[in-house]
Each structure stands twice: as C-alpha cells, then as structure tokens.
Design an enzyme around this catalytic site. Structure first.
Site, PDB file in Angstrom:
ATOM      1  N   HIS A  36       0.943  -1.079  -0.045  1.00 39.86           N
ATOM      2  CA  HIS A  36       0.020   0.046   0.005  1.00 39.86           C
ATOM      3  C   HIS A  36       0.792   1.248   0.155  1.00 39.86           C
ATOM      4  O   HIS A  36       2.234   1.219   0.331  1.00 39.86           O
ATOM      5  CB  HIS A  36      -0.863   0.282   1.342  1.00 39.86           C
ATOM      6  CG  HIS A  36      -1.600  -1.123   1.616  1.00 39.86           C
ATOM      7  ND1 HIS A  36      -3.032  -0.951   1.371  1.00 39.86           N
ATOM      8  CD2 HIS A  36      -1.317  -2.297   2.043  1.00 39.86           C
ATOM      9  CE1 HIS A  36      -3.529  -2.133   1.800  1.00 39.86           C
ATOM     10  NE2 HIS A  36      -2.558  -2.958   2.009  1.00 39.86           N
ATOM     11  N   GLU A  82       2.258  -0.936   4.502  1.00 39.15           N
ATOM     12  CA  GLU A  82       2.125   0.600   4.024  1.00 39.15           C
ATOM     13  C   GLU A  82       3.456   1.258   3.776  1.00 39.15           C
ATOM     14  O   GLU A  82       4.470   1.217   4.705  1.00 39.15           O
ATOM     15  CB  GLU A  82       1.245   1.233   5.184  1.00 39.15           C
ATOM     16  CG  GLU A  82       0.103   0.633   5.375  1.00 39.15           C
ATOM     17  CD  GLU A  82      -1.223   1.230   4.417  1.00 39.15           C
ATOM     18  OE1 GLU A  82      -0.741   2.048   3.606  1.00 39.15           O
ATOM     19  OE2 GLU A  82      -2.154   1.015   4.573  1.00 39.15           O
ATOM     20  N   HIS A 120      -2.323  -3.202  -3.428  1.00 39.22           N
ATOM     21  CA  HIS A 120      -3.790  -2.875  -3.125  1.00 39.22           C
ATOM     22  C   HIS A 120      -4.595  -2.476  -4.228  1.00 39.22           C
ATOM     23  O   HIS A 120      -5.780  -3.055  -4.275  1.00 39.22           O
ATOM     24  CB  HIS A 120      -3.892  -1.559  -2.132  1.00 39.22           C
ATOM     25  CG  HIS A 120      -4.991  -1.550  -1.106  1.00 39.22           C
ATOM     26  ND1 HIS A 120      -5.561  -0.522  -0.546  1.00 39.22           N
ATOM     27  CD2 HIS A 120      -6.049  -2.596  -1.203  1.00 39.22           C
ATOM     28  CE1 HIS A 120      -6.639  -0.928   0.249  1.00 39.22           C
ATOM     29  NE2 HIS A 120      -6.880  -2.113  -0.359  1.00 39.22           N
ATOM     30  N   ASP A 147      -3.350   2.404  -4.977  1.00 40.81           N
ATOM     31  CA  ASP A 147      -2.124   2.364  -4.341  1.00 40.81           C
ATOM     32  C   ASP A 147      -1.601   0.952  -4.403  1.00 40.81           C
ATOM     33  O   ASP A 147      -2.303  -0.116  -4.771  1.00 40.81           O
ATOM     34  CB  ASP A 147      -2.064   2.591  -2.723  1.00 40.81           C
ATOM     35  CG  ASP A 147      -2.889   1.966  -1.886  1.00 40.81           C
ATOM     36  OD1 ASP A 147      -4.089   1.689  -2.507  1.00 40.81           O
ATOM     37  OD2 ASP A 147      -2.600   1.496  -0.988  1.00 40.81           O
TER      38      ASP A 147
END
Length: 198
Positions: free
Chosen positions: A36, A118, A154, A164
């Site tokens: 992400h 992330e 993602h 993303d």
C-alpha cells in the site's frame, strides 16, 4: 513457525487495537503480501498522523482533511517510512485491517490470508531507495516464517476502489532487490510478484 509470535525484532513496535484473529490455519494460510501507500495529510511525509491512525489515536481536528477519517478503524502489519525505518502495528500472526473489500485468485477478504505493508508515500511521488531496500529485507524476513507465494498492490486486489501503491511504485526495482537476496534465490521463481496476476 513454532514459537514465532509474529513480531519482527527489526521493526519498531507500536501496538494497534485494530486487529482480530485470522480464520485460517497458521502459518499455512498466510500466502499474500499486499503493498500500500499512505500519507497524512495527503502528500505530506514525516508526521505522526499515520501511526496515530493505525493505533486509533487520531486527532481528527489536526487537519481539515482528517474529517473523512473520523470513526475509521484500520491498521496494517507494517509501515515503512521514507528513510526506510520499519514500524509494526499488528502481529503477522493476526489479521490487520488493511485491505478492506478485496479479492485475489477468486478468494475474497484478503485480510484473512495476507500481510499488509504501508509505504509512506502517494500515487504522485516516487518512493525512496531506502524504502525499496527495507521492503525487500522485510519480505525476506517474512518468508522465513510464512509461505508467501504472491505479492500484489492494493490496487490489484481492490481494482476500481483503490489505486495504491500507484504508478510510481517500481515493481521491477523491488523484484530485482528480492532476486539479490540469498534467502529468496531458490524461491523467486515461485513468488508471484506480477502486476495483475489472474
């Protein structure tokens, strides 16, 4: 995975309340890594707000753009800063709430069988070399404990809903770094790191 609690010692730990138990057997069911990007406020880096969101401590009045996040309960297993520092919020043995409505290879609810990472960034800013290096190292570390077979963005497991890590994420760079890691040489052929796998 005997005795492994899902917390990697090389990551700085910040416990999130936003997780629950996985439904599948451990570690056999953890086969997908999801990449992400995130920045709060959007396009701004280095502040505390991402960690605050992931740990349920968000000050929604800190920026007007945070109003839409009010009441949102999300988390990720890992967060990689622009300088390559790695934070961990949820044990990889548990289910972090990072993917939302998602599907991969005909299987819905990707949170059940994935690990979420992330990257501090956005769809409009190139990622840093330190982030790619940290992501590759993290992938190697996770493969020591989990049978990861696929890596997706993602955007690939939630098409039309998410974008993303975005067009500036360099999948080839990431893949080349993985190939250089001794722990992945034998496994690289079976690791499905391809955009839009069926």
């Amino acid at each position: 995975m005997s005795g492994f609690d899902g917390w990697l010692p090389q990551a700085t730990r910040y416990d999130s309340p936003n997780f629950d138990a996985r439904p599948g057997p451990l570690p056999a069911d953890i086969t997908l890594l999801v990449v992400h990007n995130i920045s709060l406020p959007g396009g701004q880096f280095g502040g505390p707000h991402v960690s605050d969101l992931l740990t349920g401590r968000m000050d929604y009045n800190a920026d007007p753009s945070f109003a839409d996040l009010r009441g949102l309960k999300v988390s990720s297993h890992f967060f990689i800063r622009r300088d390559g520092r790695v934070m961990q919020y949820v044990s990889a043995n548990d289910r972090a709430w990072h993917a939302g409505r998602s599907c991969f290879r005909g299987r819905e609810k990707c949170n059940d069988f994935s690990i979420g990472v992330e990257l501090e960034g956005s769809d409009f800013v190139a990622f840093e070399a330190a982030q790619y290096a940290a992501l590759a190292d993290l992938t190697v570390a996770l493969r020591r404990h989990y049978p990861l077979t696929d890596i997706q963005g993602h955007e690939h497991i939630a098409p039309g809903r998410k974008t993303d890590p975005g067009p500036l994420f360099d999948w080839e760079c990431y893949q080349n770094l993985l190939k250089k890691e001794a722990m992945l040489v034998a496994a690289s052929a079976e690791l499905g790191l391809l955009i839009g796998l069926p």
